[in-house]
Structures are given as C-alpha cells and as structure tokens.
Design an enzyme around this catalytic site. Structure first.
Site, PDB file in Angstrom:
ATOM      1  N   ARG A   1     -21.022 -63.204   8.621  1.00 46.39           N
ATOM      2  CA  ARG A   1     -19.674 -62.208   8.253  1.00 46.39           C
ATOM      3  C   ARG A   1     -18.677 -62.515   9.230  1.00 46.39           C
ATOM      4  NH1 ARG A   1     -22.877 -56.560   8.692  1.00 46.39           N
ATOM      5  NH2 ARG A   1     -23.792 -57.607  10.316  1.00 46.39           N
TER       6      ARG A   1
ATOM      7  N   SER B   1     -22.859 -44.915   0.391  1.00 47.36           N
ATOM      8  CA  SER B   1     -21.752 -44.715   0.783  1.00 47.36           C
ATOM      9  C   SER B   1     -20.837 -46.025   0.529  1.00 47.36           C
ATOM     10  CB  SER B   1     -21.674 -44.379   2.375  1.00 47.36           C
ATOM     11  OG  SER B   1     -22.285 -45.538   2.832  1.00 47.36           O
TER      12      SER B   1
ATOM     13  N   LEU C   1     -38.423 -66.997   3.387  1.00 49.77           N
ATOM     14  CA  LEU C   1     -37.946 -68.259   2.430  1.00 49.77           C
ATOM     15  C   LEU C   1     -37.221 -69.261   3.076  1.00 49.77           C
ATOM     16  CD1 LEU C   1     -37.677 -66.558  -0.961  1.00 49.77           C
ATOM     17  CD2 LEU C   1     -39.445 -67.705  -0.206  1.00 49.77           C
TER      18      LEU C   1
ATOM     19  N   ARG D   1     -28.743 -63.362  12.963  1.00 45.65           N
ATOM     20  CA  ARG D   1     -27.917 -62.322  13.940  1.00 45.65           C
ATOM     21  C   ARG D   1     -28.887 -62.441  15.080  1.00 45.65           C
ATOM     22  NH1 ARG D   1     -27.749 -57.454  10.057  1.00 45.65           N
ATOM     23  NH2 ARG D   1     -29.749 -58.404   9.567  1.00 45.65           N
TER      24      ARG D   1
ATOM     25  N   TYR E   1     -31.309 -61.629 -11.122  1.00 45.40           N
ATOM     26  CA  TYR E   1     -30.315 -60.706 -11.462  1.00 45.40           C
ATOM     27  C   TYR E   1     -28.814 -60.855 -11.185  1.00 45.40           C
ATOM     28  CZ  TYR E   1     -31.056 -58.498  -6.869  1.00 45.40           C
ATOM     29  OH  TYR E   1     -31.223 -58.188  -5.478  1.00 45.40           O
TER      30      TYR E   1
HETATM   31  C1  HXC Z   1     -28.997 -45.944   0.992  1.00 49.80           C
HETATM   32  C2  HXC Z   1     -28.525 -47.093   2.749  1.00 49.80           C
HETATM   33  C3  HXC Z   1     -29.910 -47.508   2.841  1.00 49.80           C
HETATM   34  C4  HXC Z   1     -30.760 -46.879   1.871  1.00 49.80           C
HETATM   35  C5  HXC Z   1     -28.878 -48.090   4.745  1.00 49.80           C
HETATM   36  N1  HXC Z   1     -28.161 -47.464   3.977  1.00 49.80           N
HETATM   37  N2  HXC Z   1     -30.096 -48.341   3.839  1.00 49.80           N
HETATM   38  N3  HXC Z   1     -27.988 -46.283   1.868  1.00 49.80           N
HETATM   39  N4  HXC Z   1     -30.027 -46.340   0.844  1.00 49.80           N
HETATM   40  N5  HXC Z   1     -31.994 -47.515   1.716  1.00 49.80           N
HETATM   41  C6  HXC Z   1     -26.513 -47.217   4.430  1.00 49.80           C
HETATM   42  C7  HXC Z   1     -26.548 -46.513   5.779  1.00 49.80           C
HETATM   43  O1  HXC Z   1     -26.395 -45.297   5.380  1.00 49.80           O
HETATM   44  C8  HXC Z   1     -25.008 -47.110   6.126  1.00 49.80           C
HETATM   45  O2  HXC Z   1     -24.083 -46.312   5.475  1.00 49.80           O
HETATM   46  C9  HXC Z   1     -24.982 -48.600   5.681  1.00 49.80           C
HETATM   47  O3  HXC Z   1     -25.950 -48.571   4.650  1.00 49.80           O
HETATM   48  C10 HXC Z   1     -25.454 -49.423   6.862  1.00 49.80           C
HETATM   49  O4  HXC Z   1     -26.288 -49.061   7.701  1.00 49.80           O
HETATM   50  P1  HXC Z   1     -26.966 -49.851   8.611  1.00 49.80           P
HETATM   51  O5  HXC Z   1     -27.798 -48.632   9.422  1.00 49.80           O
HETATM   52  O6  HXC Z   1     -26.256 -50.842   9.269  1.00 49.80           O
HETATM   53  O7  HXC Z   1     -27.885 -50.346   7.673  1.00 49.80           O
HETATM   54  P2  HXC Z   1     -29.430 -50.781   8.255  1.00 49.80           P
HETATM   55  O8  HXC Z   1     -30.447 -50.136   7.561  1.00 49.80           O
HETATM   56  O9  HXC Z   1     -29.845 -50.947   9.698  1.00 49.80           O
HETATM   57  O10 HXC Z   1     -29.316 -52.412   7.796  1.00 49.80           O
HETATM   58  C11 HXC Z   1     -29.407 -52.852   6.424  1.00 49.80           C
HETATM   59  C12 HXC Z   1     -29.280 -54.264   6.402  1.00 49.80           C
HETATM   60  C13 HXC Z   1     -30.717 -54.486   6.942  1.00 49.80           C
HETATM   61  C14 HXC Z   1     -28.349 -54.924   7.128  1.00 49.80           C
HETATM   62  C15 HXC Z   1     -29.292 -54.701   4.912  1.00 49.80           C
HETATM   63  O11 HXC Z   1     -31.760 -54.196   6.095  1.00 49.80           O
HETATM   64  C16 HXC Z   1     -30.851 -55.896   7.098  1.00 49.80           C
HETATM   65  O12 HXC Z   1     -30.578 -56.347   8.241  1.00 49.80           O
HETATM   66  N6  HXC Z   1     -31.397 -56.628   6.294  1.00 49.80           N
HETATM   67  C17 HXC Z   1     -31.246 -58.247   6.172  1.00 49.80           C
HETATM   68  C18 HXC Z   1     -32.814 -58.795   5.669  1.00 49.80           C
HETATM   69  C19 HXC Z   1     -32.942 -58.148   4.385  1.00 49.80           C
HETATM   70  O13 HXC Z   1     -32.398 -57.202   3.772  1.00 49.80           O
HETATM   71  N7  HXC Z   1     -33.624 -59.053   3.613  1.00 49.80           N
HETATM   72  C20 HXC Z   1     -34.137 -58.590   2.200  1.00 49.80           C
HETATM   73  C21 HXC Z   1     -33.350 -59.660   1.456  1.00 49.80           C
HETATM   74  S1  HXC Z   1     -34.251 -59.575  -0.197  1.00 49.80           S
HETATM   75  P3  HXC Z   1     -23.195 -45.090   6.112  1.00 49.80           P
HETATM   76  O14 HXC Z   1     -22.097 -44.836   5.432  1.00 49.80           O
HETATM   77  O15 HXC Z   1     -24.489 -44.049   5.932  1.00 49.80           O
HETATM   78  O16 HXC Z   1     -23.067 -45.581   7.661  1.00 49.80           O
HETATM   79  C22 HXC Z   1     -33.385 -59.968  -1.545  1.00 49.80           C
HETATM   80  C23 HXC Z   1     -34.306 -60.057  -2.560  1.00 49.80           C
HETATM   81  C24 HXC Z   1     -33.654 -60.077  -4.126  1.00 49.80           C
HETATM   82  O17 HXC Z   1     -31.978 -60.336  -1.305  1.00 49.80           O
HETATM   83  C25 HXC Z   1     -34.414 -60.046  -5.353  1.00 49.80           C
HETATM   84  C26 HXC Z   1     -36.026 -59.654  -5.289  1.00 49.80           C
HETATM   85  C27 HXC Z   1     -36.848 -60.010  -6.225  1.00 49.80           C
HETATM   86  P1  NAP Z   2     -35.487 -62.283   4.805  1.00 46.66           P
HETATM   87  O1  NAP Z   2     -36.711 -62.970   5.483  1.00 46.66           O
HETATM   88  O2  NAP Z   2     -34.962 -60.761   5.142  1.00 46.66           O
HETATM   89  O3  NAP Z   2     -34.361 -63.176   5.044  1.00 46.66           O
HETATM   90  C1  NAP Z   2     -32.934 -62.923   5.157  1.00 46.66           C
HETATM   91  C2  NAP Z   2     -32.356 -63.484   6.403  1.00 46.66           C
HETATM   92  O4  NAP Z   2     -30.956 -63.351   6.509  1.00 46.66           O
HETATM   93  C3  NAP Z   2     -32.948 -63.015   7.941  1.00 46.66           C
HETATM   94  O5  NAP Z   2     -33.561 -64.148   8.490  1.00 46.66           O
HETATM   95  C4  NAP Z   2     -31.696 -62.450   8.597  1.00 46.66           C
HETATM   96  O6  NAP Z   2     -31.791 -62.625  10.017  1.00 46.66           O
HETATM   97  C5  NAP Z   2     -30.621 -63.083   7.949  1.00 46.66           C
HETATM   98  N1  NAP Z   2     -29.303 -62.262   7.839  1.00 46.66           N
HETATM   99  C6  NAP Z   2     -29.208 -61.103   7.550  1.00 46.66           C
HETATM  100  N2  NAP Z   2     -27.737 -60.767   7.852  1.00 46.66           N
HETATM  101  C7  NAP Z   2     -27.194 -61.589   8.299  1.00 46.66           C
HETATM  102  C8  NAP Z   2     -26.183 -62.099   8.744  1.00 46.66           C
HETATM  103  N3  NAP Z   2     -24.938 -61.119   8.722  1.00 46.66           N
HETATM  104  N4  NAP Z   2     -25.563 -63.179   9.394  1.00 46.66           N
HETATM  105  C9  NAP Z   2     -26.781 -64.126   9.583  1.00 46.66           C
HETATM  106  N5  NAP Z   2     -28.005 -63.867   8.819  1.00 46.66           N
HETATM  107  C10 NAP Z   2     -28.216 -62.779   8.311  1.00 46.66           C
HETATM  108  O7  NAP Z   2     -35.595 -62.415   3.120  1.00 46.66           O
HETATM  109  P2  NAP Z   2     -36.309 -63.256   2.081  1.00 46.66           P
HETATM  110  O8  NAP Z   2     -36.927 -62.848   1.245  1.00 46.66           O
HETATM  111  O9  NAP Z   2     -36.722 -64.600   2.844  1.00 46.66           O
HETATM  112  O10 NAP Z   2     -34.685 -63.969   1.450  1.00 46.66           O
HETATM  113  C11 NAP Z   2     -34.150 -65.072   1.532  1.00 46.66           C
HETATM  114  C12 NAP Z   2     -33.263 -65.385   0.524  1.00 46.66           C
HETATM  115  O11 NAP Z   2     -34.006 -65.508  -0.617  1.00 46.66           O
HETATM  116  C13 NAP Z   2     -32.244 -64.339   0.344  1.00 46.66           C
HETATM  117  O12 NAP Z   2     -31.066 -64.750  -0.045  1.00 46.66           O
HETATM  118  C14 NAP Z   2     -32.736 -63.318  -0.930  1.00 46.66           C
HETATM  119  O13 NAP Z   2     -31.863 -62.621  -1.603  1.00 46.66           O
HETATM  120  C15 NAP Z   2     -33.233 -64.609  -1.713  1.00 46.66           C
HETATM  121  N6  NAP Z   2     -34.364 -64.084  -2.581  1.00 46.66           N
HETATM  122  C16 NAP Z   2     -35.569 -63.609  -2.127  1.00 46.66           C
HETATM  123  C17 NAP Z   2     -36.501 -63.240  -3.067  1.00 46.66           C
HETATM  124  C18 NAP Z   2     -37.831 -63.038  -2.701  1.00 46.66           C
HETATM  125  O14 NAP Z   2     -38.690 -62.509  -3.427  1.00 46.66           O
HETATM  126  N7  NAP Z   2     -38.490 -62.941  -1.332  1.00 46.66           N
HETATM  127  C19 NAP Z   2     -36.423 -63.120  -4.698  1.00 46.66           C
HETATM  128  C20 NAP Z   2     -35.101 -63.625  -4.863  1.00 46.66           C
HETATM  129  C21 NAP Z   2     -34.116 -64.065  -3.919  1.00 46.66           C
HETATM  130  P3  NAP Z   2     -31.223 -61.406  11.022  1.00 46.66           P
HETATM  131  O15 NAP Z   2     -31.899 -60.276  10.714  1.00 46.66           O
HETATM  132  O16 NAP Z   2     -31.581 -62.205  12.255  1.00 46.66           O
HETATM  133  O17 NAP Z   2     -29.663 -61.742  10.942  1.00 46.66           O
END
Ligand code: HXC
Ligand code: NAP
Length: 290
Positions: free
Chosen positions: A74, A112, A26, A46, A154
């Site tokens: 962060r 955790s 998005l 990142r 939520y």
């Molecule tokens: C339980 C988990 C887990 C899982 C990771 N952990 N995945 N625990 N269930 N599925 C735990 C690990 O065990 C670890 O703890 C800690 O989290 C961090 O682990 P990492 O290895 O650093 O996690 P990693 O899976 O590599 O990265 C997690 C993340 C990654 C940082 C959140 O997925 C990420 O970069 N995400 C960015 C993009 C993203 O998530 N986009 C979606 C946004 S959507 P321990 O203690 O074991 O070391 C959104 C939409 C909302 O927000 C609404 C939708 C309708």
């Molecule tokens: P996405 O593509 O996974 O976007 C998340 C972005 O956050 C990635 O570009 C990721 O890039 C960046 N990010 C994660 N950790 C970061 C960090 N520590 N520092 C800087 N950047 C970081 O997911 P998306 O669906 O487009 O979500 C965008 C936004 O919309 C989020 O706030 C999400 O909660 C919200 N949202 C999405 C939905 C949906 O249906 N898609 C619904 C409700 C709300 P890097 O991995 O390169 O860091």
C-alpha cells in the site's frame, strides 16, 4: 492426483522475479517452483519474520537465491525501496507477480468504510503501486518484462459476501487487459491467473471457517471433484512468466476445475438426478411435441 512439475530445467534461468505475498500460501508455492527452474527471487510482505523463514527454507530446499524484503504494497515509497534493494542484489528484475491480497467474508451492510478500504487498498492499490513502480523502471531501462496478476473468477462474475475483494480483483483484471495493450510496445506483457479454491491457511481460515466448510462443502461446487494442487497453479504461473509464453498477452487463465461455469450453467445442478429418475422423466417428456 499428484501434479508433476511441467517446464524443462533452467526455463527461468537468469530471470529475477518479485512475488508480493510470496512468504505464504500460493505465493510460496510459485516461488518454490520458480527457484527450481533457476530464477532469482524477491519475496515481500508485511511480516519480515515469515519472509525470512520461507527464504531460508526454500534456499535450502532448492539451492536458489531468495531476498526477503519487508514491504507493504500500500506504500509506494516501500515499493521503490524494494526495487532498489532488488537491483542492488540481483542487478535486474524481469517479472512482477502481484499475488498479495487481503480478504474476509461478511455481509456488505455490516462493513465499515474502513473495512472496505483495507481490502481494496491491499489488492487494487497494492497491485497498481507495484505495477507502476516496476513499469516506470522497465520503460526507462528499455527492458522486456512480464507482469502476472493473481485474481479470482469472481473478478468477472462478482460475488456476494466478498464485495470489496470482488471490486478490487475486477480492477486488477481491468488493469491487466489495459496494460497488455498499452505497454506491449515497451516489451511488457501483462497476464492474469484466476484460481478457484486451492487450500491455503490464509484463504481457508478467513473464507471457509470450519462451521461453514462443514455446511457448504466447497468441493461439491467443483465438477472435477477436488481442490486445486499448488503445483498445478505453479506450473501455469511459471509458463506465463517464461519466454515460452512470449505471445500470450492480456489473457486471464482460469484454473478452477470448472467451478465458475458449473455455478453459472442453468442445468448443471441436474448432476444430482439419478439414472432411474432420468428414465422416468424421459418417458414422461418424449413424444410431447406431436
Ligand atoms: C467485517 C471486518 C472483518 C470481518 C475486519 N473487519 N474483519 N469487518 N467482518 N470479518 C474490519 C474491521 O472492523 C476494521 O474496520 C477493518 O476491517 C480493518 O480491521 P483490522 O483490524 O485492520 O483487520 P484485521 O482483521 O486485523 O485484518 C484484515 C486483513 C487481514 C488485513 C484483511 O486478514 C490480513 O492481513 N489478510 C491478509 C491475508 C489474507 O486475507 N489472505 C486471504 C486471501 S484469499 P473498523 O471500521 O471497524 O475499524 C483470497 C481468495 C479469494 O483473496 C478467492 C477464494 C476462492
Ligand atoms: P495468503 O497465504 O494469505 O497470501 C496473502 C499474502 O499477502 C500473505 O503472504 C500476506 O503477507 C500478503 N499481504 C497481505 N497484505 C499485504 C500488504 N499490505 N503488503 C504486502 N503483502 C501483503 O493467501 P493465498 O490463498 O495464498 O492467496 C494468494 C493469492 O491467491 C491472493 O491474491 C488471493 O486472492 C489469490 N487466490 C487464492 C485462492 C485460494 O483458494 N487460495 C483462490 C483465488 C485467488 P503479510 O501478512 O506478511 O503481509
């Protein structure tokens, strides 16, 4: 349906907009539309390789200017460095979009404390870090500015299985409303968007793994019967950061096709009742008050 761009040409001309997490999903879609409307853009996250690719593609597509910067939200020092680089390149910054997020689905008792931290650090701490750094700058410069926070529905309903994300988004919403009051005197507006489901790779791979999506079919929870289109969200975001929204402050705008209210309304599931059954039930119920 194919959503059309909404604002008039040049609506964001002269504005510089920072979008965190702007390389994917998005964030990328909002950036594309902001560029089409004439804004200069800074995207950060990142993964610099992802950001650079997005920047190249969008500059080519739109003819606009995009500065990609590796910055982990962060880390406050990295945000300050991003702000400096933005000022060096564009001379000013007008808008911050806190869009970066992390999330996964899990029963809370399986998490955790580190897993909890990972999510709240990105979403809540990341948003307040950026807001604080930019806010201090704008107040010192006596400059009008706008903050747009991307939350979820939520943030106020709460949701099982995404508790760290729900806590963090609720905090971001509280920050949005608090600063709308506190910083309006400096000319800084704060608003939020609460999207329902919009397909993106980031959210879909983590929140609706295939085996779950097949079972739960998230579209069934949306009264309009479809997911959101990225242009629909981009239209709303562009409006809220533009000067057209200069009297909109402290608002959270839901864009979810009615999803959260549908889940909340006591009798909404009666949608599944066919006409014949309504006929039979009406016959049974009518006249019972006499
Ligand atoms: C339980 C988990 C887990 C899982 C990771 N952990 N995945 N625990 N269930 N599925 C735990 C690990 O065990 C670890 O703890 C800690 O989290 C961090 O682990 P990492 O290895 O650093 O996690 P990693 O899976 O590599 O990265 C997690 C993340 C990654 C940082 C959140 O997925 C990420 O970069 N995400 C960015 C993009 C993203 O998530 N986009 C979606 C946004 S959507 P321990 O203690 O074991 O070391 C959104 C939409 C909302 O927000 C609404 C939708 C309708
Ligand atoms: P996405 O593509 O996974 O976007 C998340 C972005 O956050 C990635 O570009 C990721 O890039 C960046 N990010 C994660 N950790 C970061 C960090 N520590 N520092 C800087 N950047 C970081 O997911 P998306 O669906 O487009 O979500 C965008 C936004 O919309 C989020 O706030 C999400 O909660 C919200 N949202 C999405 C939905 C949906 O249906 N898609 C619904 C409700 C709300 P890097 O991995 O390169 O860091």
């Amino acid at each position: 349906m194919k959503a059309e761009p909404m604002l008039k040409e040049g609506a964001l001309q002269g504005k510089t907009i920072i979008v965190t997490g702007g390389g994917t999903g998005l964030g990328r879609s909002m950036v594309k539309y902001f560029l089409e409307l004439g804004a200069n853009i800074v995207i950060c996250s990142r993964k610099l390789d992802v950001l650079e690719k997005t920047a190249q593609e969008l500059m080519q597509e739109t003819g606009g200017q995009v500065l990609p910067i590796a910055c982990d939200v962060r880390k406050y020092n990295e945000i300050e460095a991003m702000l400096q680089a933005t000022l060096e390149k564009f001379g000013r910054v007008d808008v911050l979009v806190n869009n970066a997020a992390g999330n996964f689905v899990s029963p809370t008792e399986r998490l955790s404390h580190k897993a909890f931290d990972v999510i709240t650090d990105i979403v809540l701490k990341g948003s307040y870090n950026c807001t604080l750094a930019l806010g201090k700058h704008w107040i010192e410069q006596k400059q009008q500015a706008t903050i747009l926070n991307i939350v979820t529905t939520y943030a106020w309903t709460g949701s099982g299985y995404v508790v760290p994300s729900a806590c963090a988004k609720a905090g971001v919403l509280a920050m949005t409303r608090s600063l709308a009051s506190e910083w309006a005197k400096y000319g800084i507006r704060s608003n939020a968007i609460a999207p329902g489901p919009f397909p993106t790779e980031g959210a879909w791979t983590r929140l609706f793994p295939k085996q779950l999506a097949d079972k739960l079919d998230p579209v069934k929870r949306i009264p309009v019967g479809r997911f959101g289109e990225h242009q629909e969200l981009a239209n709303l975001a562009a409006y809220l950061v533009s000067d057209y929204a200069s009297f909109v402050n402290g608002e959270v705008v839901t864009i979810d096709g009615g999803e959260w209210l549908y889940g909340a309304g006591e009798f909404n599931a009666f949608d599944m009742i066919p006409q014949e059954m309504w006929d039979a039930m009406e016959k049974q119920m009518r006249g019972k008050g006499q």
